[in-house]
Scaffold this motif. Sequence first.
Motif, mmCIF file in Angstrom:
data_model
loop_
_atom_site.group_PDB
_atom_site.id
_atom_site.type_symbol
_atom_site.label_atom_id
_atom_site.label_comp_id
_atom_site.label_asym_id
_atom_site.label_seq_id
_atom_site.Cartn_x
_atom_site.Cartn_y
_atom_site.Cartn_z
ATOM 1 N N ASP A 66 46.713 33.063 44.748
ATOM 2 C CA ASP A 66 46.384 32.786 43.345
ATOM 3 C C ASP A 66 45.022 32.104 43.256
ATOM 4 O O ASP A 66 44.878 30.921 43.559
ATOM 5 N N ALA A 67 44.013 32.870 42.838
ATOM 6 C CA ALA A 67 42.653 32.327 42.697
ATOM 7 C C ALA A 67 42.330 31.986 41.245
ATOM 8 O O ALA A 67 41.161 31.810 40.891
ATOM 9 N N THR A 68 43.363 31.893 40.406
ATOM 10 C CA THR A 68 43.144 31.500 39.012
ATOM 11 C C THR A 68 42.483 30.126 38.971
ATOM 12 O O THR A 68 42.889 29.206 39.680
ATOM 13 N N CYS A 69 41.471 29.993 38.126
ATOM 14 C CA CYS A 69 40.817 28.697 37.956
ATOM 15 C C CYS A 69 41.864 27.651 37.554
ATOM 16 O O CYS A 69 42.676 27.900 36.659
ATOM 17 N N PRO A 70 41.869 26.488 38.204
ATOM 18 C CA PRO A 70 42.857 25.450 37.858
ATOM 19 C C PRO A 70 42.838 25.050 36.384
ATOM 20 O O PRO A 70 43.874 24.700 35.811
#
Length: 281
Positions: free
Chosen positions: A95-99
Motif C-alpha cells: 500500500d503506497a497510498t499517501c498517509p
Amino acid sequence: MKKVVLADTAGFCFGVKRAVDAVYNEIKKGDKVYTYGPIIHNEEVIKDLEEKGVCLIHTEEELKALREGTIIIRSHGVPEKIYDIIKNSNLNLVDATCPFVLKIHKIVKEQTEDNRHIVIVGSKAHPEVQGIIGWCLNNYTVLETKEDAETFDLPLSTNICIVAQTTINYNNFQDIVEIISEKGYDIIVINTICNATKERQTEARKLAKASDAMVVIGDMHSSNTQKLYDISKAECENTYYIQTLKDLDLNRLKSFRSVGITAGASTPNNIIKEVHTACQK
C-alpha cells in the motif's frame, strides 16, 4: 545576467517519494510487479517503471484476472473494494497510498457511519477523489467550484462533514466552506489539504509576484501542478507550464531579468535540475 530562483518546495513531496521508492524496492525483489493505476502523475516516471517491467492495471476486471504477483496501490489511494479484491485473490499487497490520503479514508468512513453526509471539495475526475468516494458508503457530494457550493441543497436536518482533496487550492476550499456554512447545516469541517501543498502554493505565489517570468514543471495530468500554474499565472503573466526541458523555449526567457521556477509534487529532481541549469545559461 538574469536572476534565476528555484523554489525550495519544488519536486517530490513525502507521499510521492514514498510511493515511487516502494515500486523500485519491489522491482529489486524479482517478483512480477503491478501498480493499480499510475503510481504518480508523471509520464517520465511511469515510462521508466514500465521499462523495468512494472505493469499498469487500469480496471477492476484486469485486477480480478490476476493470479499471482505484487500489487502496489498508487499514491492517490483507491476505494475500499479494491483492497477486498486483492485480498480475495491472494495477491501480495503493497500500500503506497499517501498517509495523508489514508487519513481522509478513515475520516469519511467514520463520519459516514455516524450518519453524516460527506462533502468532498475537489475534482470528481481525480483518482484521489475517486478513492475517497469509495470509502463514503454512497453518502457523499463532490464540490469543485463556488458555483457548485451555491447550488448545494440538502434538507437542513442533514449533518455534514466537509473534507478536501489534498492538492486543491486552499483559498478555493475556504470559499466553498464559507458558502456551505452559511446555509445553516450542522457541519464538521476537516481541512485535509496537505501542508506541503499549501506551502508549495504559498511559495509559488510569492515567487511569481517577484519574477518577470515563471516556469512551472510537472505532468499535464498533475492536479497540484495545474494549481501551481494557475496561482503563478495570476501573479505573473509570463508563466510557462512544461513537462520537461524540451517543452521550454529558452530564447523567450532571455528577455527577462528574473525567472522563478517551481515544480509539482510528482516531478523528479533530475528534470527540475536540468531545467534549472538550462535557465541559468
